[in-house]
Design a protein around this motif. Sequence first.
Motif, short mmCIF file in Angstrom:
data_model
loop_
_atom_site.label_atom_id
_atom_site.label_comp_id
_atom_site.label_asym_id
_atom_site.label_seq_id
_atom_site.Cartn_x
_atom_site.Cartn_y
_atom_site.Cartn_z
N VAL A 1 0.94 -1.05 -0.05
CA VAL A 1 0.12 0.02 0.02
C VAL A 1 0.71 1.13 0.09
CG1 VAL A 1 -0.15 0.05 2.53
CG2 VAL A 1 -1.89 1.00 1.12
N GLN A 2 0.64 2.25 -0.81
CA GLN A 2 1.23 3.51 -0.81
C GLN A 2 0.27 4.48 -0.73
OE1 GLN A 2 3.63 3.72 -4.26
NE2 GLN A 2 2.06 4.24 -5.51
N LEU A 3 0.76 5.54 0.11
CA LEU A 3 0.07 7.14 0.33
C LEU A 3 0.79 7.78 -0.53
CD1 LEU A 3 -2.23 8.21 2.07
CD2 LEU A 3 -0.25 8.59 3.92
N ARG A 4 -0.05 8.76 -1.27
CA ARG A 4 0.38 9.40 -2.29
C ARG A 4 0.14 11.09 -1.82
NH1 ARG A 4 -3.19 6.96 -5.28
NH2 ARG A 4 -4.15 8.93 -5.78
N PHE A 5 1.32 11.81 -2.00
CA PHE A 5 1.28 13.19 -1.57
C PHE A 5 1.78 14.00 -2.89
CE2 PHE A 5 2.30 11.18 2.44
CZ PHE A 5 1.20 11.47 3.18
N GLY A 6 0.99 14.10 -3.88
CA GLY A 6 1.19 14.69 -5.08
C GLY A 6 2.05 13.60 -5.79
N SER A 7 3.31 13.96 -5.97
CA SER A 7 4.18 13.22 -6.81
C SER A 7 5.20 12.54 -5.69
CB SER A 7 5.50 14.08 -7.56
OG SER A 7 4.74 14.79 -8.80
N PHE A 8 5.06 12.63 -4.45
CA PHE A 8 5.85 11.78 -3.51
C PHE A 8 4.80 10.71 -2.93
CE2 PHE A 8 7.30 11.12 0.81
CZ PHE A 8 8.78 10.98 0.70
N ALA A 9 5.48 9.63 -2.58
CA ALA A 9 4.54 8.44 -2.06
C ALA A 9 5.46 7.79 -1.13
CB ALA A 9 4.25 7.44 -3.39
N VAL A 10 4.73 7.50 -0.02
CA VAL A 10 5.45 6.46 1.02
C VAL A 10 4.55 5.11 1.01
CG1 VAL A 10 5.45 6.04 3.63
CG2 VAL A 10 5.50 8.45 2.59
N ARG A 11 5.33 3.97 1.09
CA ARG A 11 5.02 2.61 0.65
C ARG A 11 5.35 1.99 1.77
NH1 ARG A 11 7.59 0.32 -4.88
NH2 ARG A 11 6.07 1.64 -5.91
N VAL A 12 4.49 0.83 1.97
CA VAL A 12 4.79 -0.19 3.12
C VAL A 12 4.53 -1.59 2.15
CG1 VAL A 12 4.08 -1.55 5.22
CG2 VAL A 12 4.06 1.17 4.93
N GLU A 13 5.50 -2.59 1.98
CA GLU A 13 5.37 -3.48 1.40
C GLU A 13 5.76 -4.76 1.98
OE1 GLU A 13 6.40 -3.96 -3.48
OE2 GLU A 13 7.49 -2.89 -2.22
N TYR A 14 5.08 -6.05 1.40
CA TYR A 14 5.55 -7.14 1.58
C TYR A 14 6.09 -7.89 0.22
CZ TYR A 14 5.66 -12.49 2.04
OH TYR A 14 6.11 -13.64 1.83
N GLU A 15 7.33 -8.45 0.37
CA GLU A 15 7.76 -9.34 -0.96
C GLU A 15 8.41 -10.64 -0.63
OE1 GLU A 15 9.73 -6.25 -4.41
OE2 GLU A 15 10.20 -5.56 -2.23
N ARG A 16 8.47 -11.58 -1.60
CA ARG A 16 9.16 -12.86 -1.42
C ARG A 16 10.00 -13.14 -2.83
NH1 ARG A 16 8.72 -17.24 2.43
NH2 ARG A 16 9.13 -19.09 1.10
N PHE A 17 11.14 -13.48 -2.29
CA PHE A 17 12.25 -13.82 -3.31
C PHE A 17 12.56 -15.38 -3.22
CE2 PHE A 17 12.50 -9.25 -3.16
CZ PHE A 17 12.65 -8.82 -4.41
N GLU A 18 12.46 -15.93 -4.11
CA GLU A 18 12.90 -17.43 -4.05
C GLU A 18 14.49 -17.51 -4.79
OE1 GLU A 18 11.23 -19.72 -3.15
OE2 GLU A 18 9.02 -18.53 -2.97
N PHE A 19 15.18 -18.33 -4.02
CA PHE A 19 16.49 -18.54 -4.44
C PHE A 19 16.62 -20.03 -4.59
CE2 PHE A 19 17.32 -15.04 -1.14
CZ PHE A 19 17.27 -14.20 -2.04
N GLY A 20 16.12 -20.70 -5.74
CA GLY A 20 16.05 -22.05 -5.97
C GLY A 20 15.26 -22.69 -4.93
N ASP A 21 15.99 -23.54 -3.95
CA ASP A 21 15.07 -24.08 -2.85
C ASP A 21 15.24 -23.31 -1.53
OD1 ASP A 21 14.89 -26.22 -4.37
OD2 ASP A 21 16.65 -27.45 -3.75
N GLU A 22 15.79 -22.21 -1.70
CA GLU A 22 15.78 -21.26 -0.69
C GLU A 22 14.99 -19.89 -0.55
OE1 GLU A 22 20.23 -22.60 1.11
OE2 GLU A 22 20.01 -20.93 -0.40
N SER A 23 14.83 -19.21 0.25
CA SER A 23 14.16 -17.83 -0.04
C SER A 23 14.18 -16.75 0.80
CB SER A 23 12.46 -18.48 0.28
OG SER A 23 12.14 -18.78 1.31
N ALA A 24 13.79 -15.64 1.01
CA ALA A 24 13.86 -14.72 1.62
C ALA A 24 12.63 -13.73 1.76
CB ALA A 24 15.00 -13.59 1.59
N ASP A 25 12.09 -13.38 2.66
CA ASP A 25 10.71 -12.38 2.81
C ASP A 25 11.21 -11.01 3.28
OD1 ASP A 25 9.07 -14.61 2.38
OD2 ASP A 25 8.96 -15.01 4.34
N LEU A 26 10.84 -9.91 2.52
CA LEU A 26 10.97 -8.77 2.87
C LEU A 26 9.83 -7.83 3.35
CD1 LEU A 26 13.64 -9.12 1.20
CD2 LEU A 26 13.51 -6.86 0.40
#
Length: 191
Positions: free
Chosen positions: A156-181
């Motif tokens: 989700v991101q909150l917009r203030f004109g051209s500027f935005a603040v965002r909070v995010e969840y992402e998942r990256f796979e590394f073959g059989d391993e992974s990382a959550d951000l």
Amino acid sequence: MECSLRNGSRSFGLAIAVCLVTPGISFAADNGFYLGGSASNVSSEYGVPPSSGSPDDDDGLKLIGGFRALDSFALEANYVDFGTTRVPLGIVCVTTPCPSETSIDSQALSVSAVGLFALPFVDLYGRVGVARWESERQIVVSEKGDGTDPTYGAGVQLRFGSFAVRVEYERFEFGDESADLRSIGFTYTFL
């Protein structure tokens, strides 16, 4: 008399149209090229046998670049540094020096399609893409790995004109391993 009523009703109709259109313009998302960055809390799942404890993940960093072509669609490229993960080893050595931990450094370059649901001042979004990653594991000797795997997330991101603040969840796979951000960051759109 009839002529002045028509002119008055036209002016009144024009005033109503301007009032209805103006809030839509101020609530509309800024489309165009954008740049940004974010700080991330990283939770990784690396296969490191035999482990004697839970991994200690450093915080990560993400650089953001993208193009929002429509209010509902953007293409985004990210560089992600996952920081260093340290995993205590549960091995007993006969000789010295005996390694007490494994350290893992990973980075990724990703490209994602981003679908956005624009509300006044707020965007809800999801992403799906592909990431080219590199990882270096250090126990006694250095071992490198790389690959290309899927990535996905939501935020989700909150917009203030051209500027935005965002909070995010992402998942990256590394073959059989992974990382959550889990990250908090900003973007700025250049019109």
